[in-house]
Design an enzyme around this catalytic site. Sequence first.
Site, PDB file in Angstrom:
ATOM      1  N   CYS A 174       6.199   0.021   7.768  1.00 22.08           N
ATOM      2  CA  CYS A 174       5.755   1.149   6.950  1.00 22.08           C
ATOM      3  C   CYS A 174       6.914   1.632   6.091  1.00 22.08           C
ATOM      4  CB  CYS A 174       5.257   2.280   7.854  1.00 22.08           C
ATOM      5  SG  CYS A 174       4.710   3.761   6.961  1.00 22.08           S
ATOM      6  N   LEU A 175       6.624   1.928   4.835  1.00 23.10           N
ATOM      7  CA  LEU A 175       7.663   2.409   3.933  1.00 23.10           C
ATOM      8  C   LEU A 175       8.217   3.762   4.370  1.00 23.10           C
ATOM      9  CD1 LEU A 175       6.060   1.451   0.492  1.00 23.10           C
ATOM     10  CD2 LEU A 175       7.762   0.177   1.823  1.00 23.10           C
TER      11      LEU A 175
ATOM     12  N   HIS B 166      -4.255   0.894   7.673  1.00 25.37           N
ATOM     13  CA  HIS B 166      -2.927   1.520   7.655  1.00 25.37           C
ATOM     14  C   HIS B 166      -2.885   2.670   6.646  1.00 25.37           C
ATOM     15  CE1 HIS B 166       1.628   1.099   7.923  1.00 25.37           C
ATOM     16  NE2 HIS B 166       1.473   1.893   6.874  1.00 25.37           N
ATOM     17  N   GLU B 167      -3.368   2.415   5.428  1.00 25.92           N
ATOM     18  CA  GLU B 167      -3.287   3.445   4.393  1.00 25.92           C
ATOM     19  C   GLU B 167      -4.248   4.594   4.645  1.00 25.92           C
ATOM     20  OE1 GLU B 167      -0.777   3.426   2.530  1.00 25.92           O
ATOM     21  OE2 GLU B 167      -0.221   1.376   3.078  1.00 25.92           O
TER      22      GLU B 167
ATOM     23  N   GLN C 217       2.803   9.959   1.410  1.00 30.00           N
ATOM     24  CA  GLN C 217       4.102   9.285   1.522  1.00 30.00           C
ATOM     25  C   GLN C 217       5.058   9.652   0.391  1.00 30.00           C
ATOM     26  OE1 GLN C 217       2.198   5.202   2.430  1.00 30.00           O
ATOM     27  NE2 GLN C 217       4.192   5.143   3.446  1.00 30.00           N
TER      28      GLN C 217
ATOM     29  N   HIS D  95      -2.827   6.987   7.157  1.00 27.66           N
ATOM     30  CA  HIS D  95      -1.860   7.934   6.586  1.00 27.66           C
ATOM     31  C   HIS D  95      -2.549   9.225   6.150  1.00 27.66           C
ATOM     32  CE1 HIS D  95       2.144   6.270   6.469  1.00 27.66           C
ATOM     33  NE2 HIS D  95       1.741   5.131   5.936  1.00 27.66           N
TER      34      HIS D  95
ATOM     35  N   GLY E 194       0.838  -1.187   0.000  1.00 24.68           N
ATOM     36  CA  GLY E 194       0.000   0.000   0.000  1.00 24.68           C
ATOM     37  C   GLY E 194       0.872   1.234   0.000  1.00 24.68           C
TER      38      GLY E 194
END
Length: 218
Positions: free
Chosen positions: A129-130, A171-172, A76, A175, A71
């Site tokens: 997480c990226l 999660h997304e 991000q 963000h 995702g």
Amino acid sequence: MASERDLSASRPLSDLVEELLAHEGPLPIVAAGDPVLRRPAEPFDGQLDPGLLARFVAALRATMHAAPGVGLAAPQVGVPLRLAVIEDPAPVSEEVRVVRERVPQPFRVLVNPSYDGVGAGRAAFFEGCLSVPGWQAVVARHAEVRLQALDERGHMIDEVFTGWPARIVQHETDHLDGVLYLDRAEPRSLSSNQAMAERWAQPTPAEAAEALGFALPD
């Protein structure tokens, strides 16, 4: 005098996206500490024309694949727009698939998403997480959620997600509200990727909870 960041923040989002797309390859992923990850994203309301939106979505997908991740939200990559992409081929063992309810998810675009928990069930697993590279921590999340959003064509999405797909959706969407997974994580569970590989690769975090001293939901 306004700072360079303040001036950048006041630019039209279409200009910001065009600038990002002018460079070849995956988009740069913003790391924790950048304010763009801590501010609620702007609802999408036609700020990008259909052609630019399609190019941006393609770039988000390519960046997600290259990272790799399952995702990626627009903030991000530094774009404060309420837009995210998800996709999970779920390349895991049968044991992990069963325990974590991780099943393949096709590529999806989520525009202006929101979610609500369904029932009282909670599931706790390590999550990364990226935008927080090198670390993972246990997060207890709703085991089932109802997601409402639009897709990239403006069609309504109103679906219930369970298991790992529900985790990805939460999660997304978080963000886009300026929330990082660390805000919801069990602090004592924080582990480096090396520690994860050497110690905590089990399908559940039960051994980590006992060794590191934190509780899991009943």
